[in-house]
Design an enzyme around this catalytic site. Structure first.
Site, PDB file in Angstrom:
ATOM      1  N   ASP A   1       0.839  -1.194   0.000  1.00  0.00           N
ATOM      2  CA  ASP A   1       0.000   0.000   0.000  1.00  0.00           C
ATOM      3  C   ASP A   1       0.877   1.249   0.000  1.00  0.00           C
ATOM      4  O   ASP A   1       1.663   1.458  -0.914  1.00  0.00           O
ATOM      5  CB  ASP A   1      -0.966  -0.052   1.175  1.00  0.00           C
ATOM      6  CG  ASP A   1      -2.094   0.974   1.074  1.00  0.00           C
ATOM      7  OD1 ASP A   1      -2.063   1.823   0.163  1.00  0.00           O
ATOM      8  OD2 ASP A   1      -3.000   0.939   1.914  1.00  0.00           O
ATOM      9  N   ARG A   2       0.781   2.094   1.037  1.00  0.00           N
ATOM     10  CA  ARG A   2       1.596   3.308   1.068  1.00  0.00           C
ATOM     11  C   ARG A   2       3.092   2.984   1.091  1.00  0.00           C
ATOM     12  O   ARG A   2       3.906   3.725   0.530  1.00  0.00           O
ATOM     13  CB  ARG A   2       1.254   4.161   2.292  1.00  0.00           C
ATOM     14  CG  ARG A   2      -0.202   4.479   2.482  1.00  0.00           C
ATOM     15  CD  ARG A   2      -0.808   5.250   1.341  1.00  0.00           C
ATOM     16  NE  ARG A   2      -0.226   6.571   1.135  1.00  0.00           N
ATOM     17  CZ  ARG A   2      -0.687   7.451   0.238  1.00  0.00           C
ATOM     18  NH1 ARG A   2      -1.716   7.140  -0.534  1.00  0.00           N
ATOM     19  NH2 ARG A   2      -0.119   8.626   0.105  1.00  0.00           N
TER      20      ARG A   2
ATOM     21  N   HIS B   1     -11.277   9.168   0.713  1.00  0.00           N
ATOM     22  CA  HIS B   1     -10.446   9.593   1.845  1.00  0.00           C
ATOM     23  C   HIS B   1      -9.139  10.227   1.388  1.00  0.00           C
ATOM     24  O   HIS B   1      -8.566  11.056   2.095  1.00  0.00           O
ATOM     25  CB  HIS B   1     -10.169   8.400   2.771  1.00  0.00           C
ATOM     26  CG  HIS B   1      -9.468   7.254   2.110  1.00  0.00           C
ATOM     27  ND1 HIS B   1     -10.110   6.350   1.311  1.00  0.00           N
ATOM     28  CD2 HIS B   1      -8.161   6.890   2.127  1.00  0.00           C
ATOM     29  CE1 HIS B   1      -9.238   5.460   0.864  1.00  0.00           C
ATOM     30  NE2 HIS B   1      -8.054   5.767   1.327  1.00  0.00           N
ATOM     31  N   TRP B   2      -8.640   9.848   0.197  1.00  0.00           N
ATOM     32  CA  TRP B   2      -7.416  10.487  -0.303  1.00  0.00           C
ATOM     33  C   TRP B   2      -7.569  11.999  -0.311  1.00  0.00           C
ATOM     34  O   TRP B   2      -6.649  12.735   0.054  1.00  0.00           O
ATOM     35  CB  TRP B   2      -7.133  10.012  -1.728  1.00  0.00           C
ATOM     36  CG  TRP B   2      -6.338   8.755  -1.826  1.00  0.00           C
ATOM     37  CD1 TRP B   2      -6.350   7.692  -0.979  1.00  0.00           C
ATOM     38  CD2 TRP B   2      -5.400   8.447  -2.853  1.00  0.00           C
ATOM     39  NE1 TRP B   2      -5.495   6.723  -1.426  1.00  0.00           N
ATOM     40  CE2 TRP B   2      -4.896   7.143  -2.569  1.00  0.00           C
ATOM     41  CE3 TRP B   2      -4.955   9.101  -3.993  1.00  0.00           C
ATOM     42  CZ2 TRP B   2      -3.957   6.518  -3.384  1.00  0.00           C
ATOM     43  CZ3 TRP B   2      -4.014   8.472  -4.806  1.00  0.00           C
ATOM     44  CH2 TRP B   2      -3.533   7.203  -4.498  1.00  0.00           C
TER      45      TRP B   2
ATOM     46  N   TYR C   1      -0.345  11.169   2.812  1.00  0.00           N
ATOM     47  CA  TYR C   1      -1.348  11.261   1.748  1.00  0.00           C
ATOM     48  C   TYR C   1      -1.267  12.608   1.037  1.00  0.00           C
ATOM     49  O   TYR C   1      -1.432  12.692  -0.191  1.00  0.00           O
ATOM     50  CB  TYR C   1      -2.750  11.062   2.328  1.00  0.00           C
ATOM     51  CG  TYR C   1      -3.137   9.618   2.517  1.00  0.00           C
ATOM     52  CD1 TYR C   1      -3.830   8.916   1.533  1.00  0.00           C
ATOM     53  CD2 TYR C   1      -2.819   8.937   3.691  1.00  0.00           C
ATOM     54  CE1 TYR C   1      -4.193   7.590   1.702  1.00  0.00           C
ATOM     55  CE2 TYR C   1      -3.182   7.606   3.871  1.00  0.00           C
ATOM     56  CZ  TYR C   1      -3.861   6.938   2.881  1.00  0.00           C
ATOM     57  OH  TYR C   1      -4.214   5.626   3.036  1.00  0.00           O
TER      58      TYR C   1
ATOM     59  N   HIS D   1      -7.562  -6.520   2.056  1.00  0.00           N
ATOM     60  CA  HIS D   1      -6.456  -5.587   1.881  1.00  0.00           C
ATOM     61  C   HIS D   1      -5.262  -5.902   2.771  1.00  0.00           C
ATOM     62  O   HIS D   1      -4.108  -5.781   2.338  1.00  0.00           O
ATOM     63  CB  HIS D   1      -6.948  -4.159   2.157  1.00  0.00           C
ATOM     64  CG  HIS D   1      -5.884  -3.127   2.014  1.00  0.00           C
ATOM     65  ND1 HIS D   1      -5.297  -2.829   0.800  1.00  0.00           N
ATOM     66  CD2 HIS D   1      -5.288  -2.323   2.934  1.00  0.00           C
ATOM     67  CE1 HIS D   1      -4.392  -1.875   0.970  1.00  0.00           C
ATOM     68  NE2 HIS D   1      -4.367  -1.552   2.253  1.00  0.00           N
TER      69      HIS D   1
END
Length: 211
Positions: free
Chosen positions: A30-31, A75-76, A128, A191
């Protein structure tokens, strides 16, 4: 079989020189995948193999953003607002909804400790925010310059996440970012693949990194 390169976490790679690892493999989820593929692009002489999990390049995600993306990943953009800290820190358990049964108690406890810290929440949001601006700019610059990931790359995503809904074939998106066609794998999980299906994930990573 040759001796495999060291496999380092994102934090450990910062100490790689001190540890004596001149070349190493990087895995990110992910991030963390954004840090991982940026490391491979910026330091091609040091990264031997790259694995990115549940991720496409940031610029690709933003350029593919449509109504469905906005619905699923709103949410981004909320995180870029000044109100985000106030909303999240008012009740972090309600916001993040960690699940001890699915995550395991130790992972759950670590997450609860993290999200209970306003400074940690702020750091998450700043990541983010950087993605929407600084990181996107770096991706655009590399793409315009024709820079690509030089090392062998594994792209894996979760069956029950939204990667296939959003991108159909995430591996195909990575093709233009890699000098070699990436290897792909689908993990039978949601996820949080490391917590939900650690055995399959470890097998997939091992067969890629240790050969």
């Amino acid at each position: 079989m040759r001796e495999p390169a060291a496999v380092l976490t994102i934090d450990q790679r910062l100490r790689s020189v001190q540890l004596g690892h001149e070349r190493f493999s990087v895995v990110g989820h992910d991030r963390g995948s954004y840090v991982a593929y940026r490391t491979a692009l910026d330091h091609p002489g040091q990264v031997e193999k790259l694995a990115v999990l549940d991720c496409v390049p940031i610029v690709e995600a933003l350029e593919h953003a449509d109504a469905r993306f906005a619905e699923l990943w709103w949410h981004w953009f909320f995180f870029a607002t000044e109100q985000a800290e106030r909303v999240i820190t008012a009740d972090p358990m309600a916001w993040y909804r960690p699940d001890a049964r699915r995550m395991g108690q130790e992972n759950y406890d670590d997450m609860v400790a993290a999200i209970s810290s306003p400074a940690t929440v702020r750091a998450m949001l700043e990541d983010y925010r950087a993605g929407l601006h600084v990181d996107r700019g770096h991706d655009e610059a590399d793409r315009d310059a024709g820079r690509r990931i030089a090392c062998p790359t594994l792209v894996a995503w979760s069956r029950d996440d939204d990667m296939e809904d959003l991108y159909a074939d995430p591996g195909a998106i990575w093709e233009s970012w890699c000098e070699q066609s990436p290897r792909t794998a689908v993990i039978e999980s949601g996820h949080h693949m490391a917590e939900e299906n650690p055995h399959q994930l470890a097998s997939v990573l091992g067969s890629f990194l240790l050969v």
